[in-house]
Design an enzyme around this catalytic site. Structure first.
Site, PDB file in Angstrom:
ATOM      1  N   HIS B  68       0.982  -1.064   0.068  1.00 58.70           N
ATOM      2  CA  HIS B  68       0.046   0.045   0.040  1.00 58.70           C
ATOM      3  C   HIS B  68       0.923   1.306   0.014  1.00 58.70           C
ATOM      4  O   HIS B  68       0.806   2.274   0.893  1.00 58.70           O
ATOM      5  CB  HIS B  68      -0.842   0.068   1.344  1.00 58.70           C
ATOM      6  CG  HIS B  68      -1.825  -1.076   1.223  1.00 58.70           C
ATOM      7  ND1 HIS B  68      -3.234  -0.870   1.221  1.00 58.70           N
ATOM      8  CD2 HIS B  68      -1.647  -2.715   1.184  1.00 58.70           C
ATOM      9  CE1 HIS B  68      -3.717  -2.126   1.149  1.00 58.70           C
ATOM     10  NE2 HIS B  68      -2.971  -3.023   1.388  1.00 58.70           N
ATOM     11  N   TYR B 337       3.779  -5.244   9.626  1.00 60.25           N
ATOM     12  CA  TYR B 337       3.660  -3.854   9.817  1.00 60.25           C
ATOM     13  C   TYR B 337       4.885  -3.133  10.666  1.00 60.25           C
ATOM     14  O   TYR B 337       5.451  -2.087  10.164  1.00 60.25           O
ATOM     15  CB  TYR B 337       2.460  -3.338  10.288  1.00 60.25           C
ATOM     16  CG  TYR B 337       1.202  -3.647   9.429  1.00 60.25           C
ATOM     17  CD1 TYR B 337       1.298  -4.720   8.113  1.00 60.25           C
ATOM     18  CD2 TYR B 337       0.096  -3.204   9.332  1.00 60.25           C
ATOM     19  CE1 TYR B 337       0.353  -5.158   7.367  1.00 60.25           C
ATOM     20  CE2 TYR B 337      -1.223  -3.118   8.450  1.00 60.25           C
ATOM     21  CZ  TYR B 337      -0.838  -4.514   7.725  1.00 60.25           C
ATOM     22  OH  TYR B 337      -1.962  -4.832   6.797  1.00 60.25           O
TER      23      TYR B 337
HETATM   24  C1  HEM Z   1      -0.504 -11.692   6.282  1.00 59.37           C
HETATM   25  C2  HEM Z   1      -1.194 -11.057   5.592  1.00 59.37           C
HETATM   26  C3  HEM Z   1      -0.792  -9.545   5.224  1.00 59.37           C
HETATM   27  C4  HEM Z   1       0.458  -8.970   5.316  1.00 59.37           C
HETATM   28  C5  HEM Z   1       1.917  -9.749   5.232  1.00 59.37           C
HETATM   29  C6  HEM Z   1       0.294  -7.706   4.913  1.00 59.37           C
HETATM   30  C7  HEM Z   1       1.330  -6.715   4.682  1.00 59.37           C
HETATM   31  C8  HEM Z   1       1.269  -5.399   4.952  1.00 59.37           C
HETATM   32  C9  HEM Z   1       2.369  -4.184   4.962  1.00 59.37           C
HETATM   33  C10 HEM Z   1       3.872  -4.802   5.072  1.00 59.37           C
HETATM   34  C11 HEM Z   1       2.013  -3.142   4.922  1.00 59.37           C
HETATM   35  C12 HEM Z   1       2.922  -1.847   4.998  1.00 59.37           C
HETATM   36  C13 HEM Z   1       2.823  -1.556   6.598  1.00 59.37           C
HETATM   37  C14 HEM Z   1       3.343  -0.180   6.827  1.00 59.37           C
HETATM   38  O1  HEM Z   1       4.656   0.149   6.333  1.00 59.37           O
HETATM   39  O2  HEM Z   1       2.865   0.680   7.519  1.00 59.37           O
HETATM   40  C15 HEM Z   1       0.565  -3.179   4.624  1.00 59.37           C
HETATM   41  C16 HEM Z   1      -0.136  -2.106   4.735  1.00 59.37           C
HETATM   42  C17 HEM Z   1      -1.645  -2.461   4.674  1.00 59.37           C
HETATM   43  N1  HEM Z   1      -2.613  -3.544   4.714  1.00 59.37           N
HETATM   44 FE1  HEM Z   1      -1.811  -5.428   4.895  1.00 59.37          FE
HETATM   45  N2  HEM Z   1      -1.038  -7.185   4.967  1.00 59.37           N
HETATM   46  C18 HEM Z   1      -1.560  -8.264   5.045  1.00 59.37           C
HETATM   47  C19 HEM Z   1      -3.175  -8.544   5.267  1.00 59.37           C
HETATM   48  C20 HEM Z   1      -3.903  -7.592   5.208  1.00 59.37           C
HETATM   49  C21 HEM Z   1      -5.413  -7.442   5.499  1.00 59.37           C
HETATM   50  C22 HEM Z   1      -6.122  -8.686   5.667  1.00 59.37           C
HETATM   51  C23 HEM Z   1      -5.879  -6.510   5.137  1.00 59.37           C
HETATM   52  C24 HEM Z   1      -7.394  -6.158   5.172  1.00 59.37           C
HETATM   53  C25 HEM Z   1      -8.179  -5.276   5.506  1.00 59.37           C
HETATM   54  C26 HEM Z   1      -4.911  -5.500   4.962  1.00 59.37           C
HETATM   55  C27 HEM Z   1      -5.120  -4.044   4.792  1.00 59.37           C
HETATM   56  C28 HEM Z   1      -3.866  -3.188   4.648  1.00 59.37           C
HETATM   57  C29 HEM Z   1      -3.949  -1.881   4.465  1.00 59.37           C
HETATM   58  C30 HEM Z   1      -5.120  -1.086   4.518  1.00 59.37           C
HETATM   59  C31 HEM Z   1      -2.841  -1.307   4.454  1.00 59.37           C
HETATM   60  C32 HEM Z   1      -2.236   0.324   4.204  1.00 59.37           C
HETATM   61  C33 HEM Z   1      -2.161   0.934   5.764  1.00 59.37           C
HETATM   62  C34 HEM Z   1      -1.539   2.361   5.453  1.00 59.37           C
HETATM   63  O3  HEM Z   1      -2.410   3.143   4.724  1.00 59.37           O
HETATM   64  O4  HEM Z   1      -0.697   2.715   6.130  1.00 59.37           O
HETATM   65  N3  HEM Z   1      -3.843  -6.057   4.931  1.00 59.37           N
HETATM   66  N4  HEM Z   1       0.119  -4.593   4.641  1.00 59.37           N
END
Ligand code: HEM
Ligand code: HEM
Lengths: 180, 362
Positions: B68, B337
């Protein structure tokens, strides 16, 4: 009750209690950042309150230590070993105070709520600043590793006193009888 | 002190064994630590490995989120209706309470320069700042369910969809093999076939996807998921001009200049038998919904210097009255995260061994 060749009983209780807690902390910390399983969450939930408890106990312990001198080291110990003993002991004190403070400080700088469970919330001790967060978070890791290495040296030296030199230094903390 | 001469006069027997015992104790602790820390367990899926896999598709971009990565900051408030207060003790749900919110709209993927149309999914992350210092952080996706239920399967999905260096495209055979061996992906695959990249962040419904528990004043807990449902209708046509790759942030800015945007926080309550630990299984539409209040967004800022840049929207940071469920994705999200957050803040801080954000190129 306290003899001049052993630590005060209060100091001995604190020593072994904190040894167990700190060792637990090092393993909990290393384990929780290397897993994506649900144990990550409950290990972190243990890590923060246990770390703050160590911080409080360390302050009490330091105060006690400064007012109650430790038994002297054997006179025939080589100077370098005495210096190493003193330096490592003060390093251990420094780390058991600094590491929890850095943990608390880095969460403050990262603008995280410092929750300890059960609705307990600590106030931030630093203004929110991501750069400070990054440096403290790295410091927390490397100082924890230094803590573990110092513990290994400390335990090795204690066993050396108890098993090889048999000079009563180990017994000064276990409280058992000195070898006669 | 002990009788030194006495102690020294009797040299210990079996000295070699005694040294060996000491060596064993030290080596034993070192090995145990090495195992727990993962250095002696090369097969373990660590947060670091999972983030590497997630970031590999769009590349690693210094200073940016590893997923993201493309997004925009928003700010506003949440106005509680009071309807949820009976189900959760979280103070932000009490009637008439207004809670400031720092949020972020984003597009999934690790490339901050990707076209807005590259994926048919948008996300909304929010941090609610409660007056007593507590926070509620949530990251929601505009989709009905997640493709997989566990971090291991998510890792395998990343590997199966990595671009082949030869073709620049994922290897279809690998991708097919993955989906065939993971039947839990079927609902997502069916959903994604119908999904189109929306022309606006404003008209999307954002879902928690993972389940949580609300805890009420009596101590009872209620399994829920939530959805942010827009007041803004979806626009029929008048989508972005062809070739425009950055329309989402522009559209958002234009709309906010005209007035606030609103969503309703709909809490969806599970009934016994609904999957609380499986994000691949959406709950039926007839589940009880409670409108907890209105999210009012009033301004947006570029993420390069906006207030959302240095926020880790870790979904396990919850106020009293909201708790995590047994959904295994939640702990994995928290762990990864944190890893991604440390990478990007270390890069901003110029910690030795990290790339500087300014060096990042498209
Ligand atoms: C094991 C599963 C998942 C992994 C490994 C993963 C991994 C990541 C990572 C590495 C980031 C960046 C975080 C940062 O630097 O702050 C991220 C952002 C995000 N993820 Fe996931 N994610 C997973 C599952 C999900 C699920 C189930 C959702 C459902 C709602 C989700 C929604 C988001 C959102 C909305 C962001 C953006 C947050 C922002 O705007 O800062 N993720 N994810
Ligand atoms: C004697 C006290 C402590 C010890 C020995 C200790 C040890 C550790 C270790 C070994 C790690 C893993 C570091 C790494 O490999 O990256 C860690 C991480 C961490 N510690 Fe501590 N710690 C202590 C106190 C605290 C306190 C008091 C707090 C907060 C109140 C805290 C919060 C954290 C956090 C948030 C992480 C990282 C979690 C993540 O990035 O996912 N620690 N600690």
């Amino acid at each position: 009750m306290s003899r001049s060749d052993t630590f005060h009983p209060f100091a001995r209780v604190l020593h072994w209690l904190m040894a167990l807690m700190i060792l637990t902390m090092l393993f909990v910390g290393a384990g929780m950042v290397s897993t994506v399983e649900t144990k990550h969450d409950w290990l972190l939930a243990i890590h923060k309150p246990l770390g703050i408890t160590i911080f409080v106990l360390a302050l009490i312990r330091l105060g006690f230590r400064l007012t109650h001198p430790a038994p002297p080291l054997p006179v025939d110990m080589p100077l370098w070993q005495k210096l190493a003993a003193h330096a490592s002991h003060w390093l251990l004190y420094a780390l058991m105070i600094a590491l929890p403070l850095i943990g608390w400080g880095m969460l403050s700088a990262g603008n995280y709520p410092v929750t300890l469970g059960g609705g307990l919330l600590l106030p931030p001790i630093l203004p929110s600043d991501p750069l400070v967060f990054a440096w403290l978070r790295e410091a927390h890791r490397y100082l924890a590793w230094l803590f573990f290495l110092t513990f290994l040296a400390h335990m090795g030296a204690a066993l050396m006193h108890g098993l090889i030199r048999r000079d009563g230094v180990l017994q000064s903390m276990t409280g058992g009888r000195t070898p006669d | 002190m002990t009788d030194e001469t006495g102690a020294r006069s009797r040299p210990p027997t079996h000295t070699a064994w005694r040294w060996a015992l000491i060596g064993l104790a030290v080596a034993g602790f070192a090995a145990a630590f090495g195992y727990v820390a993962g250095w002696l367990a090369p097969g373990r899926l660590t947060p670091h490995r999972l983030v590497n896999a997630v970031a590999a598709n769009g590349g690693e971009h210094a200073g940016f989120r590893r997923n993201h990565a493309k997004g925009v900051c928003v700010a506003g408030r949440f106005e509680a209706s009071g309807a949820l207060a009976g189900f959760s003790t979280a103070p932000l749900f009490a009637a008439g309470t207004s809670t400031p919110v720092v949020g972020r709209f984003a597009v999934p993927g690790s490339n901050p320069y990707a076209a807005d149309s590259s994926v048919p999914i948008r996300s909304l992350a929010l941090r609610f700042d409660l007056p007593d210092g507590e926070q509620w952080r949530t990251g929601m996706n505009a989709m009905a369910m997640f493709p997989v239920a566990t971090p291991q399967a998510f890792y395998a999905l990343q590997l199966a969809t990595h671009a082949d260096p030869a073709t620049g495209k994922p290897d279809p055979a690998k991708t097919k093999a993955f989906f065939e061996s993971h039947p839990e992906t079927a609902p997502f695959l069916a959903w994604v076939k119908t999904a189109k990249p929306s022309a606006s962040y404003a008209s999307e419904t954002y879902r928690s996807i993972n389940a949580f528990y609300l805890r009420d004043a009596a101590g009872d807990r209620h399994a829920v998921r939530w959805a942010m449902v827009p007041e803004q209708p979806a626009e029929g046509d008048g989508g972005p001009a062809a070739g425009d790759t950055d329309y989402l942030a522009a559209d958002l800015g234009k709309r906010l200049a005209a007035g606030p945007l609103r969503w309703h926080l709909q809490m969806v309550f599970a009934v016994p038998g609904d999957a609380v630990d499986d994000a691949t299984r959406a709950w039926p539409d007839d589940r009880r919904m409670v409108d907890a209040g209105t999210l009012v967004l009033t301004s947006s800022q570029p993420q390069a210097d906006g207030p959302c840049r240095d926020v880790n929207y870790d979904p396990t940071i919850l106020p009293r009255g909201i708790e995590t469920s047994d959904d295994p994705l939640l702990a994995a999200r928290s762990a990864t995260y944190a890893d991604s957050y440390l990478r990007r803040t270390s890069e901003e801080a110029h910690v030795p061994g990290t790339k500087h954000p300014g060096e990042d190129k498209r």
